[in-house]
Design a protein around this motif. Structure first.
Motif, PDB file in Angstrom:
ATOM      1  N   LEU A 112       1.198  -1.155  -0.145  1.00  0.00           N
ATOM      2  CA  LEU A 112       0.212  -0.312   0.065  1.00  0.00           C
ATOM      3  C   LEU A 112       0.824   1.555   0.124  1.00  0.00           C
ATOM      4  O   LEU A 112       1.971   1.363   0.621  1.00  0.00           O
ATOM      5  CB  LEU A 112      -1.038  -0.105   1.345  1.00  0.00           C
ATOM      6  N   ALA A 113       0.458   2.329  -1.381  1.00  0.00           N
ATOM      7  CA  ALA A 113       1.848   3.316  -0.937  1.00  0.00           C
ATOM      8  C   ALA A 113       1.238   4.085   0.487  1.00  0.00           C
ATOM      9  O   ALA A 113       0.037   4.934   0.376  1.00  0.00           O
ATOM     10  CB  ALA A 113       1.149   4.139  -2.160  1.00  0.00           C
ATOM     11  N   ARG A 114       2.519   4.580   0.803  1.00  0.00           N
ATOM     12  CA  ARG A 114       2.389   4.865   2.034  1.00  0.00           C
ATOM     13  C   ARG A 114       1.753   6.962   1.551  1.00  0.00           C
ATOM     14  O   ARG A 114       0.972   7.768   2.246  1.00  0.00           O
ATOM     15  CB  ARG A 114       3.825   5.460   2.848  1.00  0.00           C
ATOM     16  N   SER A 115       2.443   7.328   0.541  1.00  0.00           N
ATOM     17  CA  SER A 115       1.506   9.078  -0.233  1.00  0.00           C
ATOM     18  C   SER A 115      -0.167   8.765  -0.729  1.00  0.00           C
ATOM     19  O   SER A 115      -0.394  10.235  -0.942  1.00  0.00           O
ATOM     20  CB  SER A 115       2.724   9.076  -1.059  1.00  0.00           C
ATOM     21  N   SER A 116      -0.713   7.446  -0.591  1.00  0.00           N
ATOM     22  CA  SER A 116      -1.946   7.280  -0.949  1.00  0.00           C
ATOM     23  C   SER A 116      -2.951   7.866  -0.174  1.00  0.00           C
ATOM     24  O   SER A 116      -2.938   6.872   1.227  1.00  0.00           O
ATOM     25  CB  SER A 116      -2.189   6.883  -2.147  1.00  0.00           C
ATOM     26  N   PRO A 117      -3.838   8.474   0.353  1.00  0.00           N
ATOM     27  CA  PRO A 117      -4.898   9.194   1.484  1.00  0.00           C
ATOM     28  C   PRO A 117      -5.830   7.547   1.030  1.00  0.00           C
ATOM     29  O   PRO A 117      -6.062   7.263   2.454  1.00  0.00           O
ATOM     30  CB  PRO A 117      -5.575  10.497   0.673  1.00  0.00           C
ATOM     31  N   ASP A 119      -5.095   4.481   0.514  1.00  0.00           N
ATOM     32  CA  ASP A 119      -4.441   2.966   0.620  1.00  0.00           C
ATOM     33  C   ASP A 119      -4.195   3.487   2.345  1.00  0.00           C
ATOM     34  O   ASP A 119      -4.364   2.580   3.175  1.00  0.00           O
ATOM     35  CB  ASP A 119      -2.866   2.924   0.459  1.00  0.00           C
ATOM     36  N   LYS A 120      -3.997   4.702   2.752  1.00  0.00           N
ATOM     37  CA  LYS A 120      -4.678   4.657   4.548  1.00  0.00           C
ATOM     38  C   LYS A 120      -5.588   4.606   4.747  1.00  0.00           C
ATOM     39  O   LYS A 120      -5.641   3.948   5.838  1.00  0.00           O
ATOM     40  CB  LYS A 120      -3.640   6.092   4.641  1.00  0.00           C
ATOM     41  N   TYR A 123      -6.040   1.048   5.246  1.00  0.00           N
ATOM     42  CA  TYR A 123      -5.013   0.515   5.635  1.00  0.00           C
ATOM     43  C   TYR A 123      -5.206   0.580   7.751  1.00  0.00           C
ATOM     44  O   TYR A 123      -5.864  -0.085   8.085  1.00  0.00           O
ATOM     45  CB  TYR A 123      -3.670   0.562   5.981  1.00  0.00           C
TER      46      TYR A 123
ATOM     47  N   PHE B 106       0.398   3.820   9.296  1.00  0.00           N
ATOM     48  CA  PHE B 106       0.618   3.168   8.558  1.00  0.00           C
ATOM     49  C   PHE B 106       2.253   4.206   7.673  1.00  0.00           C
ATOM     50  O   PHE B 106       2.821   4.084   7.027  1.00  0.00           O
ATOM     51  CB  PHE B 106      -1.027   3.788   7.445  1.00  0.00           C
ATOM     52  N   PHE B 107       1.949   5.534   8.333  1.00  0.00           N
ATOM     53  CA  PHE B 107       3.337   6.693   7.804  1.00  0.00           C
ATOM     54  C   PHE B 107       4.496   6.376   8.498  1.00  0.00           C
ATOM     55  O   PHE B 107       5.861   5.980   7.766  1.00  0.00           O
ATOM     56  CB  PHE B 107       2.691   8.005   8.578  1.00  0.00           C
ATOM     57  N   GLU B 299      -0.744  14.589   6.122  1.00  0.00           N
ATOM     58  CA  GLU B 299       0.778  14.586   6.063  1.00  0.00           C
ATOM     59  C   GLU B 299       1.490  15.920   6.350  1.00  0.00           C
ATOM     60  O   GLU B 299       2.829  15.350   6.242  1.00  0.00           O
ATOM     61  CB  GLU B 299       0.383  14.840   3.880  1.00  0.00           C
TER      62      GLU B 299
END
Lengths: 651, 403
Positions: A112-117, A119-120, A123, B106-107, B299
């Motif tokens: 899952l991409a950390r930069s993608s809201p 995907d967050k 998760y 997640f971060f 972010e």
């Protein structure tokens, strides 16, 4: 009496209001029921699909190529617009997906991409479901284990936990195509009936002459008749729809079961244990609702019970609408509403003046008060503060728990009594003792001092007066802390004075009685000035010639006191005593700061106990019930006291 | 009059516009005062001055007493800050209530997690996921008056001996003054004996044998008579400042209360001779930096949180604000390593255990304090803890029952 045309107009208006409120309300409620029913059906269908997929994913191993192949095969059987994703929490991986967006470099499997809201969100949802399942297992089902999200265009997204060996390792999420739309019940029949009733009344009314009761009776009968006919029709329709929904759900479940079984066989996955459709029709906590058996057939008794419940709700709505309508009819028909409106207009100046005060009282007094009472009927606590109160409704449970526990004391192993200081009745008893002793002392001592100060020709009277008022003038919070320090075992001045006369130091806060004494001493110090000031004021207003006359008649000092002083003081003392009782009953600061309830909560009064339940144990509902009981006690006390004083005044 | 009304109306309409123009800033709530506040604001200023910073940060000091309740009330309704800083003890409650703390698991990757002292990460982990990054920790340690005591005791046996030697009740002098009527402090004895309040999960274990053992030791200290009775914070402070208490168990908050000119030193809490030389394990409170769930700039908020809890800001916070940072690398900095106080707390934290962050903990305080008071006045630790255990179990069950 009003004349016939006026009556006709008035009751037609009343009937119009009744019809609007009653028939309109009933229709709106039915429509709401209907929408709920469709929503519920869509949700349950979705849950069946999602839970079946969850099981399929589990049997496909929950990971790797076999899972992706199984999911692709599943997708092929689904109606257009359905898609699914499987996420594993460990390593934050999108394990399999049939979503349209997950293609190219987004295709599963991937991290899952950390930069993608988006995907967050996926998760975090997985983590939340895992927390919910674990928490619910530890005790009580309090968190949803199936999450539902409504998407644009009537689509729905359901997510459930993916479990392996009893542990949640990820989530399975399904996006469902919207269910085929159905037309909600139309308002036309209701409008037709409503119009018919009004016209009928308008033409029948002239035959009733000038009799108001006859108008009322006719309007009421017409309204009720119309509402009953319409309500019966709507309820029958609702039942029919409900049964149909149940059949649809059962059909869907059997279809899904057959489809899943076929997929399992085709992919060579474990077919045993047999698929259980009964565990797919679940509520938000993943508890089976019991409507379907393992083959997806309806459990008839259960189905009938669900229909009965829906009917009960609908009947309740119709009855409520009827009452509302009749109320409207009565208000307008009797002319009450009209008179009230006129009063508003005539006295508009006065109403304008009191409006701010009324608004203020409403917002600052009545709202918190009513909210507190509502809270006392709920199980609100730190876990569920964000849930709306109706969801937490527990009726009288809090009151019952508080009031039904009579276990004030029990026998210990050695036969000695062990008091349960947390018991309501202990605290209540202590509060009463606390109040009675304090008020008695305050009144006696205050009156005594006032009498002394009132002596004519007393030197330095102003000085004494200032000194005696001083305890009252100091913030009681500071006084309380000073007194607490004075009762310290090693460093407190009280024990040091006792030591001078050869008494062993006392641990003041170790036994209930000595602990009570510390609080009592503090409060006595704080409370006598008030009584003294009140008595002094009243004493000075007694005319001196009364005493002179008494002396001339040969009365003793004691006789003068009981026959003149006390009766003259009563008008001032009685309200002061009432006030003082209420204050002492709720004397939070002293107890909280001086004894802190020591030892073991023995010297807690009701209000400090309620505080501890609310802000140390975070049981808001329970504490609210406690506070409401305190309010009830004081209300009863105030009433009794009032009646007693009024009775004595009459003599 | 009418003109004035018009003016007010225009202003009211324009205000949301102004707020929106300012919306591209992060609001951070904290409860720091004095030197801590200055250092904290300096870090924020240097963050805002970085050329790479896209979203600037506005700090807002909220009084500590009101902080937690304000967060509970404002954040779920979207009226709160983007980031807030608070100890981990309220975290579990906020997570269970929902819509308050944003999960940041997640971060965070393993490399980032390794930046911090492991127990500080543990403190901010709830049900397996991480909810905030640790800024600093607070822990109690041994503070002693160098004039009265040259070498602080290393074991509890020594402590009792030294303590008794320094006690003179007639003169109001005591070897050791500490809040042994406060469960937070006493937990260091229970933990040191291998006890715990919960485990596994949220099952209360107040009456576990190890806890009973810890309490028995406390009673032995009581009998040894080198501690003042009914120790309140004010009493402990004044005894230490008047040179009437040689030793104190307390945390960094106590250092500010010490009279100027008093020569004091810090040392780790003694090892427990009765438990085979195991160290006393105090509870540590960890100040976590949390992202508010309704924040629109998560972010950017995370970027800031990473910076704030990084080594660069930790250095400023430690040296100028007297923080004890959670990030490991800062203790390699020569200036920080030279600082005797910070190194002492760092040394102590290595044996500390995070105070539980589960909301069930709030159910423990009152029964545990009651038990502690009974034990201090001579009751059997086993019975007192049994009663407390039953009370906690009942309260937890009452909460969990829900609806």
């Amino acid at each position: 009496m009003s004349d016939a045309p006026a009556l006709r107009r008035r009751f037609t208006a009343g009937l119009a209001l009744a019809v609007a409120a009653g028939l309109g309300g009933s229709w709106a409620a039915m429509r709401g029921e209907w929408v709920n029913q469709r929503d519920d059906l869509a949700l349950r269908r979705g849950a069946v699909t999602a839970m079946a997929l969850d099981q399929l994913v589990g049997r496909a191993g929950g990971t790797g190529e076999p899972l992706r192949a199984a999911l692709a095969a599943w997708q092929a059987e689904q109606p257009a617009g359905t898609e699914a994703r499987v996420v594993r929490l460990s390593g934050a991986r999108l394990e399999a997906s049939t979503a349209k967006v997950d293609v190219g470099d987004q295709a599963a499997p991937r991290r899952l991409a950390r930069s993608s809201p988006e995907d967050k969100v996926l998760y975090d949802r997985g983590q939340r479901l895992r927390g919910a399942v674990e928490g619910n297992r530890e005790g009580g089902a309090v968190k949803p284990e199936v999450e539902v999200e409504r998407l644009a265009g009537g689509r729905m997204r359901l997510a459930g936990p993916l479990e392996e060996d009893g542990a949640v390792v990820g989530l399975v999420q399904v996006d469902l195509a919207p269910a085929p739309a159905r037309r909600p019940p139309a308002p036309w029949p209701m409008l037709a009936v409503a119009g018919g009733l009004l016209v009928l009344f308008w033409f029948l009314a002239p035959r009733l002459g000038g009799r108001a009761w006859a108008h009322g009776l006719l309007a009421g009968a017409l309204f009720l008749g119309g509402l009953l006919a319409l309500g019966a029709h709507d309820i029958r329709r609702l039942e029919r729809d409900h049964r149909e929904a149940q059949r649809e759900l059962s059909d869907h479940a059997r279809e899904v079961r057959a489809g899943t079984a076929k997929l399992l066989a085709a992919r060579g996955l474990a077919a045993a244990p047999a698929l259980d459709a009964g565990r797919w029709d679940v509520d938000r906590m993943r508890r089976p609702r019991g409507l379907l058996d393992e083959r997806g057939e309806l459990d008839l008794a259960r189905a009938e019970a669900e229909v009965r419940k829906a009917r009960g709700d609908a009947v309740g709505a119709v009855v409520a609408a009827a009452l509302l309508g009749l109320l409207g009819l009565a208000l307008v028909g009797s002319g009450l509403l009209w008179r009230f409106g006129r009063a508003l207009v005539v006295h508009r100046q006065a109403y304008r003046y009191i409006a701010p005060a009324m608004l203020g009282t409403l917002v600052l007094v009545f709202f918190p008060f009513i909210y507190g009472i509502a809270l006392s009927f709920t199980s609100s606590n730190i876990y569920n503060t964000s849930a709306p109160l109706p969801e937490l409704w527990v009726g009288l449970r809090n009151y019952w728990t508080i009031l039904s526990d009579f276990g004030i004391a029990r026998r210990g192993a050695d036969g000695a009594l062990i008091w349960n200081y947390l018991n309501f009745y202990w605290t209540f008893l202590f509060t009463v003792i606390w109040t009675v002793t304090n008020v008695t002392f305050g009144v006696t001592f205050g009156l005594l001092l006032a009498l002394v100060l009132n002596t004519r020709g007393l030197a330095f009277r102003p000085v004494y007066r200032v000194l005696l008022i001083l305890p009252w003038a100091m913030p009681n919070y500071i006084t309380a802390l000073i007194w607490k320090g004075m009762f310290h075992r090693q460093f407190g001045v009280v024990n040091q004075v006792l030591a001078m006369v050869g008494i062993e130091p006392i641990s003041w806060f170790d036994t209930p009685f000595t602990s009570f004494l510390t609080a009592f001493a503090t409060n006595a110090w704080l409370s006598f000035p008030f009584m003294m000031v009140v008595s002094l004021g009243a004493l000075q207003s007694i005319p001196a010639d009364l005493y002179e006359a008494a002396r001339v008649d040969g009365a003793t000092r004691w006789q003068q006191f009981t026959a003149i002083t006390l009766p003259s003081l009563k008008p001032a003392l009685v309200p002061a005593v009432i006030l003082s009782v209420v204050w002492t009953f709720n004397m939070f600061n002293i107890i909280f700061l001086v004894t802190g309830g020591e030892p073991n909560g023995a010297t807690e009064i009701l209000i400090t106990q309620a505080y501890k339940f609310a802000f140390q144990k975070y049981q808001y509902g329970y504490a609210a019930a406690y506070a409401t009981i305190i309010f009830g006690i004081l209300l009863v006390y105030g009433n009794v006291q009032n009646r007693v004083t009024r009775a004595t005044e009459g003599v | 009059m009418r003109k004035l009304t018009l003016l007010v109306l225009t202003a009211a309409l324009a205000l949301p516009g102004l707020a929106a123009a300012q919306g591209a800033r992060l609001v951070v709530w904290h409860a720091y005062r004095g030197g801590e506040k200055l250092a904290f604001e300096k870090v924020i200023a240097s963050y805002n001055a970085r050329p790479t910073t896209k979203v600037k940060v506005d700090p807002l000091a909220v009084p500590f007493d009101a902080f937690a309740d304000k967060v509970s009330a404002a954040v779920p309704r979207g009226k709160g800050p983007d980031v807030f800083i608070y100890a981990q003890d309220r975290m579990g409650g906020w997570i269970e209530a929902g819509h308050t703390v944003e999960p940041i698991d997640f971060f965070v990757d393993d490399a980032l997690k390794k930046r911090y002292i492991p127990t500080t990460i543990e403190a901010l982990t709830y049900r397996g996921s991480l909810w905030g990054l640790p800024l600093d920790f607070k822990v109690i340690t041994l503070i002693y008056n160098k004039k009265l005591l040259a070498n602080p005791p290393r074991t509890t046996a020594e402590l009792v001996k030294v303590g008794q030697g320094l006690t003179n009740k007639a003169a109001g002098k005591f070897g050791l003054a500490w809040a042994y009527n406060d469960f937070y402090y006493v937990a260091s004895l229970l933990n040191g004996n291998g006890g715990a309040v919960f485990g596994p999960g949220t099952r209360p274990t107040l009456n576990a044998p190890a806890n009973v053992k810890g309490m028995q030791q406390l009673q032995a200290w009581n009998r040894a008579g080198f501690m003042p009775a009914e120790p309140s914070v004010a009493l402990i402070t004044s005894l230490f400042n008047e040179g009437k208490a040689a030793m104190v168990f307390s945390g960094p908050w106590f250092l500010g209360e010490i009279a100027p000119g008093l020569d004091y030193g810090l040392a780790p809490l003694p090892a427990i001779s009765e438990a085979g030389g195991q160290p006393m394990r105090p509870w540590m409170t960890v100040e976590g930096v949390f992202i508010a769930a309704p924040s629109k700039q998560k972010e950017a908020a995370f970027e800031f949180v990473k910076y704030l809890t990084g080594v660069e800001s930790a250095r400023v916070l430690a040296l100028e604000g007297r923080f004890t940072p959670a990030v490991k690398a800062v203790y390699d900095d020569p200036a920080v390593a030279r600082d005797a106080q910070i190194s002492a707390f760092k040394k102590q934290v290595e044996v500390a255990v995070p105070m539980p962050n589960v909301p069930e903990m709030t159910m423990v305080w009152s029964p545990a304090t009651t038990a502690l008071n009974k034990i201090n006045s001579g009751a059997s630790p086993r019975d007192a803890l049994d009663v407390a255990q039953r009370a906690v179990e009942k309260d937890v069950a009452g909460l969990r029952k829900g609806k």
